[in-house]
Each structure stands twice: as C-alpha cells, then as structure tokens.
Design an enzyme around this catalytic site. Structure first.
Site, mmCIF file in Angstrom:
data_model
loop_
_atom_site.group_PDB
_atom_site.id
_atom_site.type_symbol
_atom_site.label_atom_id
_atom_site.label_comp_id
_atom_site.label_asym_id
_atom_site.label_seq_id
_atom_site.Cartn_x
_atom_site.Cartn_y
_atom_site.Cartn_z
ATOM 1 N N ARG A 222 0.827 -1.218 0.000
ATOM 2 C CA ARG A 222 0.000 0.000 0.000
ATOM 3 C C ARG A 222 0.855 1.258 0.000
ATOM 4 O O ARG A 222 0.513 2.248 -0.633
ATOM 5 C CB ARG A 222 -0.963 -0.002 1.181
ATOM 6 C CG ARG A 222 -0.274 -0.145 2.527
ATOM 7 C CD ARG A 222 -1.326 -0.272 3.624
ATOM 8 N NE ARG A 222 -0.692 -0.684 4.861
ATOM 9 C CZ ARG A 222 -1.359 -1.085 5.935
ATOM 10 N NH1 ARG A 222 -2.664 -1.147 5.916
ATOM 11 N NH2 ARG A 222 -0.727 -1.432 7.026
ATOM 12 N N ASP B 204 -2.050 -0.316 11.255
ATOM 13 C CA ASP B 204 -1.602 -1.675 11.590
ATOM 14 C C ASP B 204 -1.748 -2.001 13.058
ATOM 15 O O ASP B 204 -1.854 -3.165 13.434
ATOM 16 C CB ASP B 204 -0.108 -1.821 11.291
ATOM 17 C CG ASP B 204 0.184 -1.835 9.812
ATOM 18 O OD1 ASP B 204 -0.722 -2.171 9.042
ATOM 19 O OD2 ASP B 204 1.319 -1.496 9.441
#
Lengths: 656, 656
Positions: B379, B504
């Site tokens: 990403r 995350d």
C-alpha cells in the site's frame, strides 16, 4: 598455535589460581574479551574481564534484558560499568579498564574470574577500586558491589556512576533489527518514594515483549527491570541513554560523567540505561562501599522487596559465601592428583568449571551467539553430560531424561530443546528431511557413562515418553536410536547422512552415506548387546549382534581407502576422504571412530593412525575441507580429547 | 513541535539552497543523522551528514555489502570515511566531522546533500578538504572524491586514509546475529599487479551468501566487492578491520591513522574493511585530489575494468554532471510559482526529491530499517505513485503495473513485492487470515491520478495478470478490489478490518468493521462508476451505484457518534472512537475520509471537522491511542497533507 606457544601467550595476561579457584587476568588488554558466566539458567549473565556483557532471563535469545552490541569495537560493550570521577580535577575513569580505557602506564587492573562471580580491581591516581559481580543462588537479580579506597595522602571528592543498557525488546534479534517498533516501546523512571525502599529504584519497562514464560508466578518479569543503589545517598540518575552519554559520544566519554552529574532523565522511547550517581568524600586511607542490585520483575513489588531483604553489605557477603560454597562443593567431588599440575587443575577446576557452565547454557549464550541459537542443541547437550557426571550426577540424570524425551518415536530427535517449554509427548516431530543422522547415537556415550558413574543400573528400565508420542524404557529408547539409522541406509547399506551427520557443513545429499555414523552405529550395537546381556534380554542381544555383523560386512566392502577410512559416499556417488582429492584427503573423525568403535581391524587401526599422525604435524594438513574452518577444527579437538563436551563458545578457557 | 519552532530549530543547522538544489548543513552536530540517498535501486547507498551510512545491492536487507551498526552510539557509524593526518605533528582528523570529532571550536564543516550526491567540506588546522560521494548513473559502483588544499603558509606533509566496513554476510540480519558462521567467511586481499589496473585493487569476498539475483549476467556480484584509489601512489592498505582500528579502539581513533601507516593486512575471517593509505605533500595554496572507486563484482574483471574506464578525474567530473542533469530534469518537469517561497521549494525541489527517493526505495532502506523490511510494501508503494507522477510518469506507470500484478485474484494483495524477483501469475496468495483490508483500495487514488496526468485513458483496458493466477483489465482489477471488501463484511454490513486496516496497530479482530475502509470503499465505488461511465460499461456503473447506496445506508446506521464518526466496531462489539473513551475519542482518519469520500452529509462534515480543529490545537489531543505513537502521528500527517506518499523514514526532510 602449538602448546608451548599457547602457554607462553596465556601467561602474558594471567594465571590460574587453583587455591581460590579463580583465573586471574593481570592485564586488561586481552586479545579477545574473556568471559565468565554468572547466575543460573533462570537468570543468567555474561561478564568479561572489562565488565562487558549482557543479562538474560531463561533464554539468551528471547529473554535478553541487558544489551550488548555484538561484533562491535570493542567486542564486549556495553556491560556493567562503574565510572569514577575526581570531582576536584574533573578527571574520570572506569572501575574496569574499559570503557574509559586510561593509558595502562597509569592504570593497573586485575580481574578475577571465579566460580559464578567476577572481581575487577583497579588502581588509578591514588584511588583503588574493587568491583564484584554475582547473582545470588536461586535469585532473579544480580549484585554489583563497589569498594573504593583513597590510597593518596589527601582527602578526595569522588563521583560514582553506574551504567548499563537495557534492551528495548527482550527478543534480541528484534531489538537490533526492528527499529521501527523497538525504538518506541521502552520507558524508564525513578521511583523515589517507596514505603519499603527508602533509597528508591529505577524502573524500566518495555510495553510489549513476547511472553517468555507461561508460568503465572513469573508475572511480568518479561517486561520489567529494576535497579537500586545503597551505601550512599543518590545524587541523580539517568534512565535515557542519550541523556547520559550525550550527543556524538560513546561509552568511553559519557557527558554525564564528564560533567559530573546526571540529568534525572526519564526514558520515553529511544533507548534506556541504568545510570545512578552518588558522591562520596574519602579521607586518606578511607574506604567506602556501594551496593547495586539489578533484577527483573516489577520494581514496586519485586524490586523493593528484594532491596529490603538483600540490600545490605552483610547479606551480600553471605550470599557470596553461599555461592562460592555451592560451586566449590561441585568442583570438589572428584579430586585427581597427578605429577602433572596442569592436568590436575584442568580435571579438578578449570575444565570441570567449563563443563558445568556448558552444561547450564549449552551453546545458546556467549559473545558469539546473538540470538541465533536458543535452547539446548540436542547432540551437544547429550555430549555435555559426560563432562559433569562426577560433579552433578543428579542434575546430569535429569538432563539426560529431558534429552531422552527429545527423541521422537521413530528414533530420531528434535534438534533443539527449550527446557522451560519442552512438553514431552506433545512436541512436533521434525519433517522427514529435517532429521540429522547422529543425534541419538550420542546416547551410547552418555547413558552408560551415567549408569557406570552412579551404579543406577535400573535407569535402563525407566519408562520415558518420546517427544511426539508414545513411551518406552531407556533401553527401548536406545534400541530405537539404532533402528532409526538402520532403517535409513543408502545404496551400500550404510547409514545415510540425512540432513547432516556430526559435520553440519559437509553436504552428502540426504541419501549419501556417512562412515562416521556407520562407526557410531557399529559401536552402539556393541554397547546395546552388552546392556541387553546384563538386562537378560537375549532377543535384543541377538538382534544387535546380527545387525552388527551385517554392518561390519558392509563397512568392509567400501570404507577402506588403502591407508585410511573414507569419510562418506555422497548421494551422487562421490567418495569423500580419499587420496584422489587435493584437499580433505583424510578426515580425522572417521579414523578415530573406526578405532573407538572396534570396526577397524588391528592392522587398519595402526595404518590409519599413522596416516593421521603424519598429517597432524602440518597445521591445517588434515581434513579441513569444509567452511567454516573453525567448526571443523573444534571437532578435531573434540575427537582427540577425552571429553566431547568441551565448550565451543567464547569462554574464559577457550584460549588454554 | 509547532511550525515556527520547527523552522527556527532547522535554521540552527542549515538551509535550503534552491539554486543548487542542495540542502546545506552548516554545523555537523545535528540532533540526528541527516541522510541522503545515492544510486539506484540496483546499487544503493545511504550517506549521512557525517559520512555515515551503508551500501546495498538490490535489497537493503539481503544485499548489504557496506555495514552500518544500527542504533549504536552515534547512530550512523561506520560509513565512508576519509581520515587526514598531519605527518609532522601526528595530529589527525576526518574529512567529515565524525568519526574523529575534533572540537567544533577548531573544526568547520559544511555538508551539502544534493540530488543523488553529497559533498562534505571541512577545514581544520589550515587544511581544507572536500569529499564528494555519488554513484554514477546506471553503474554498480560509487565514487568518493577527496580534494585537499593547504591554506596554511607552510608546506604540509599529509597522510590520507579511507575507511569503510564490509558486511561478512550480505544478508544483514544474519551478519549481525549469526556470528558462529558470519565471522569466518570473509576474505580481503590487495591485488597489486593487474595488467589493466596499475594502481591495484582491494578485493573482498564472502565465501557464501544467499544468491540475491538469479540473473546469470550478475555473476558473483553477490559475493565480491572491490575498491581502488587513484590520484596518488598507495603507501599501504588494510583489509582486516582489527588491524586498522587496533585493539580497544574505535572509529574515532584508529591505530593505523594514529601511527601514520597501515599494516597491509589481509582479512581472513573476523571482519573486513577498506583502508587505503596515501601520502601527499602540499605547498602553501596547493590542492591535490584522490579518487576512490568502490563497487561490487569480481575485482579482477569488473573492478579493474571499471577503474580503467572511470578512474580519471575528468570522467568523474562528467559523471557528476550527468547525474545532476538527470535529477534536475526530473525536478524541472513541473514548476510552481506562488508568493509562498516555502511552498515553492517544497513542491519544486525538496518534497519532490523526497517523493522520488521514496518511490525508489519504499520503506526498505534507512537508518531505521535494519533488514526487517525488504521490498516494496504494497500500500505504501501504491500511495507513493502520487508524489512522482508529474516527474516520472513512465516509471510511475511501470511501478503501477508491477503493483497491479501484486493484487491476487480474489481482489486482495500480497503485502510486499520484491521488484527483482516478482513473478506475476506464480506468486503464492496470502492465507485468508493474512489479508489487510485497505491494500488495493489505494488504487483508486493512484490509477485515476496516472490517467489524468498522462491522458492515457486506454490504461484502464490494459490486461495485467494477477499475482497468483488469472488476469484482467486494469478496470477489472479495480472492480475486484472493491468486491474483495464487499465480500468480507461484518455484522453491520461494513467492510471487515481483517488483519489490519491502514492503522496496523489497532487490532479490531479479523471480523471487526473499519469505518476507515468503509469510506475508502464508498469512494472507490463512486470513482469506479465514473470510470465505467467513461468506458461505456453501464452494467458496472449500475453495480457500483447500487453497492454504494447499500453501503451508504449501513454507514448511516452506525457510524455517527453525534459530533464525529467512529473509527471502527471491533469483532467483540467494542465501538472505537467515541466520547465514551478517555483516550482515542476521535480518530482523525475517519473524519477526513468521511469528508473526502462524500459519505459525510454536509452537516456531518462541518461538525466533525470542527471537532477535529478543536482538538488539533492540543498536542497529542487527538486519536493517539495506539503505540507506537510515531506511526499514528505519521498517519495524521499523511491525512492532512495532500500527498500520502511522504517518506516516513529517517530522511533529510523528516525534520521539516
């Protein structure tokens, strides 16, 4: 390095003191850092002759709470440092020669590596210091004791500083690699008002760590470190590494020491350290002591309680005496007197001390292993039993049982056992291609040696589980070990090398055949037959003798190169260890084991030993065919000395 | 740190030179090491303002041939050093302030981080030096050029020494961890008689390394390094680190430099270094230059050939000009003039240069990442496209195609792509539980931006393979991305967070629902409908609009907390980002993306932005709920600046 030169070389730097059971290093600039081991397998520490080293809980790989920078310059920094500073002149030095490293023309230092403790004495500019480091028996903390004496003829104003560096992540590889994460998880603070601990405590925590114990009684040891100082009032502290060392400085010139004071820093991310500062005044001839305690667990509970119980000089004295008595009693269980003094002190003190240390830590903690190895290497640890049987037969038996439960039901073994986590009967067996060929064959050294030493003949009948499933008597474990190799033979009917035989670095191909293993099996069958005879198991005896006869025939058919035994036959048919090679003509191990096992005929034994002797005269003339050389050469040593469990790590006696 | 204070802080240490496209560091004792990037993705180098840093081939993790000690003191050592020594007085210093670190009262230093090159000028005791470092375009070697001028009024006898440290194992984690192996594999020697290379070459090899390229044309680059010096006759060399540095010394006081000569050491195990020594005499006002070339590949072939072709000052000049022209042309493709000078130089020079560097190396190489990351984070790299579209549209398209082939057939993505090894159609898809929820949604930023910038509308029809199997048009890839999330919804019908959404560190549980992802999908559906319209694909348009209406309803049902949007609903039902929490009440990302996506009603948009503004005034008052803090705060920045591809590594502009 020849023996004479070796001795002469060693004597430049120190000597063995058998009386005190200490190795005395009389000059600190040793070519390599010489380490001692403190503590237990629960709370372990490495300390070098310059007070370098690290600390760990249960595992040097996953429980590293005191940090060392591996393979840096010098190789043993940081460690457990005391800095001393003359507060009148501003001059400063360390209680060990390094890290400040004053010129040796002005600085005297003697290090004594004892049994579970290390003492570093130094003298600089009229100040004598003595730093003593040890972990009390059965405790999860360490003492650093500093005694300072003014040997000059005027009063002296001194600052004393401690320094150590805490891991951010107790998993040591992650601590050095994953900086995105590891640089933002540490916290350090000073707790100065504790009910039961008037002197206060440094408290270091990591917000996250792999849990390294599932025992709830261990609580948060895996996250917390505490550190306290008694004997003098605290003048300041730093828990932030950068604050103590200062920008663009190193351990040799910390800003706080140069300046004469800490900045009472809190660590909040980046890196944490243990710096405690106190100031003392010494009249001519006067001595003062301070005592540092550093341990794992929550500071407010475990730390404060420990400081209360153990934080006196009297208690510290007592603990050191207990520690010495413990080690010396182990060393005193077998005393050998021969006309050769060096043989005596090797058998009675130094070799044995090394074997005991190796027994504790296997190859998992040293200045060489930086988290790559964790736990007990299987075959190494089976070998290590031999070195400690007379000293600690009960512990040796426990370890032997642990290792027997590392054998899987097919007769092979799992390669590494983690004592604190091992669950016999529930371990995953290695994949077929992961087995090494020699692992369980070392039981034929260790088990009979234990039985012979203790007379515990019934041990052969003891039932122990396999690592993965099922159980068997110890005798049954031994027979499975042989069957494992006999069921895995190559095109000449000899045992396959599988992933590796003892020489990890020589790749034969999985189905290549190893003569080294063949000799081990040959010997194992002979020993099994003898045990079967004694146990009155005629069928087992007959089986072993039959298998041995078959194996002997196969060895005869292809193993002899004319003047010596080959090493192996590769999967592709390549024969290793023959005249046809330019390098690696003779492999020592196969010659030695051909003789040991009795597989060599008397004539072959004479001939191959002659070939070995001729080549041993030439350094590196023999079988040094596979990198890394050091591994192979250690195996040469293993094969020629009586004890295969000699520690291969960087220990204090690597250089003897 | 507020903007005003930040600028003032920066200006203590240097300034932007837009004319020369250089950042000029006017004092060397910066709070952190400020890095520049040299070279290409094939041969890359990091160099700091004190000449610290490392070098790598293709991968900073697996191709590290020049070593750096991460998180040491200082944090950027070693590097590419020149030591200078006054052979009359014995005094010595370095051409960068560190590692010798002379008092700044006597030592002047200016570092210029340019576009693909770095120049470090210094003046000490009447001697001016200028060290210039760069990697020529398309080459697998680097130049270190040193110009020395005698500005004193007497003749000067000087020694010049180079120093760098070679990895034993190019796999950098192994190099620092597995010392049993890595300390015994390096070899260093000096080849002094080469037909085509009269000046000789240092040759460093590692006996074993993971092959990092399967391209046979690369030959043994993965094992060999060479280094040569021209411009002055060689007086000596050291390839053994310990020989050059000496015992118990560091980079600040190497023995060879102190003594004034090397010992012509060969490295044979332990650690290798690149130390070349020459002596020059300078009359008052006189200048001399030396040129060092250091590269990968076999010394006898590649090294000698390279030295012959590139080993002249004229050629080095030419290569530097070519390099500058290359970078400046990229920077010159879009020029913005506004009344705000800082906006101008961010858009035209510094921000863009950072984006180009980030585009090259993603997050895999820096002073923070030490082998933990390798390759292009999926990403991140999709986002990075945005920053470089105007400068390098063709390279951006190639990268975009590479990343589209990192999408797997189910619409998710593999998390890391290694450009030199990626094999579309043959990669292993992640396990179901390994997918992150946002990966391919970033295509809705990157793909339309590329098409809009270039007018390459047909790109939507280009057929590209999926990572694992199958293929589709780019449009098809985009639709699969949305289907991936629409097929993985939780109990409120919103997209699941899966392993993680953009944050995350926030663990929602696999089936927890992320509003952040919901807004991304909402926006993606809108964009897809627009593209479908333009491509004349009414069925796709209708599908996207239908799905969007359904999603809108689900968002309305549960996402609004009264004054702002929640962040997520955990698998266990916990609602994150509400008034009910003491910390982490408002998550900036969901507010921003609610507005960007158009999912917020105009009234909600006003209300939630107001709530954000109120809290932005308080440092850390907003959504900083999950460690590590830095990660979250970088994401705040990402969300509020126009370009989500800002480099998060320790680069020279992290501090701006």
């Amino acid at each position: 390095m020849g023996e004479g030169r070796n001795k002469e070389f060693l004597m430049q730097y120190g000597y063995f003191d058998d009386q005190n059971k200490e190795y005395v290093i009389t000059r600190p600039d040793t070519p390599q850092s010489w380490s001692n081991y403190l503590g237990s397998t629960a709370y372990g520490a490495i300390i070098t002759n310059n007070a370098g080293g690290y600390g760990f809980y249960q595992s040097g790989a996953r429980g590293r709470f005191l940090r060392l920078r591996f393979n840096s310059i010098p190789t043993d920094q940081p460690g457990r440092y005391f800095y001393l500073r003359d507060d009148e002149s501003g001059d400063y030095w360390s209680a060990s020669w390094q890290p400040v490293g004053k010129p040796l023309s002005e600085y005297d230092s003697v290090c004594r590596h004892g049994t579970g403790y290390t003492v570093i004495e130094s003298k600089y500019n009229g100040i004598r210091s003595q730093a003593t480091y040890y972990v009390p028996l059965g405790q999860n903390f360490e003492y650093w004791r500093l005694n300072v004496t003014n040997e000059s003829d005027r009063p002296r104003e001194l600052s004393l500083f401690t320094y150590c560096e805490f891991s951010n992540n107790w998993e040591t590889t992650q601590d050095g690699v994953n900086l995105q994460y590891s640089l933002f998880i540490v916290r350090g603070e000073y707790l100065d008002r504790l009910d039961n601990c008037p002197s206060g405590l440094l408290r270091i925590t990591s917000q996250d760590n792999l849990p390294i114990s599932t025992d709830p009684a261990q609580g948060d040891v895996g996250r917390c470190v505490w550190m306290g100082l008694t004997g003098a009032p605290l003048s300041g502290y730093d828990s932030d590494r950068a604050a103590f060392l200062g920008p663009y400085r190193g351990y040799h010139n910390p800003l706080a020491v140069e300046r004469g004071g800490c900045s009472n820093s809190k660590a909040y991310g980046d890196n944490a350290c243990g710096a405690l500062h106190c100031q003392i005044t010494l009249q001519p001839g006067e001595s003062r002591q301070v005592l540092v305690l550093l341990g794992i667990g929550e500071a407010r509970a475990v730390g404060a309680q420990t400081l209360q119980t153990f934080g006196s000089f009297e208690r510290a004295d007592l603990e050191l005496e207990k520690l010495k008595a413990h080690w010396h009693s182990q060393l005193g269980r077998l005393v050998v007197e021969t006309p050769d003094e060096e043989l005596n002190h090797t058998l009675n003190v130094w070799g044995l001390y090394n074997c005991l240390i190796t027994f504790n830590w296997s190859r998992a903690t040293s200045l060489v292993y930086n988290g790559e190895r964790d736990g007990l290497g299987f075959r190494d640890s089976v070998q290590d039993i031999l070195g400690v049987l007379t000293a600690i037969p009960e512990a040796a038996r426990q370890r032997l049982e642990l290792l027997l439960t590392g054998q899987v039901q097919n007769g092979g073994a799992i390669p590494v056992i983690r004592p604190f986590e091992h669950r016999p009967g529930h371990e995953k067996a290695p994949a077929p291609e992961e087995f090494r060929s020699d692992d369980c064959l070392w039981f034929f050294d260790a088990v009979p040696a234990y039985v012979n030493e203790t007379g515990d003949f019934d041990f052969y009948n003891k039932i122990l589980p396999y690592a993965d499933q099922g159980e068997d008597t110890v005798f049954g474990h031994l027979r499975r070990a042989l069957e494992f190799n006999l069921e895995r033979t190559g095109r000449n009917g000899l045992p396959c090398g599988l992933l590796a035989d003892w020489n990890d670095c020589l790749k034969l191909g999985f189905h290549g055949e190893s003569l080294f293993v063949a000799f081990q099996v040959y010997r194992g069958l002979k020993i099994l037959a003898e045990i079967a005879q004694a146990l009155n198991r005629p069928a087992d005896k007959a089986w072993a003798e039959r298998e041995r006869a078959k194996l002997e025939e196969r060895i005869r058919a292809c193993a002899w190169d004319g003047e010596w035994f080959i090493w192996a036959i590769g999967e592709d048919g390549t024969v290793y260890g023959t005249k046809d090679f330019e390098e690696g003509q003779i492999y020592l191990n196969t010659q030695v084991w051909a003789v040991i096992s009795g597989a060599a005929t008397p004539e072959q034994a004479q001939t191959c030993m002659k070939a070995v002797r001729e080549r041993l005269a030439t350094p590196y003339g023999l079988m040094l065919c596979a990198p890394p050389f050091v591994k192979t050469s250690i195996e040469v040593m293993r094969a020629v000395v009586f004890n295969p469990g000699v520690k291969e790590n960087a220990g204090i006696f690597n250089h003897t």
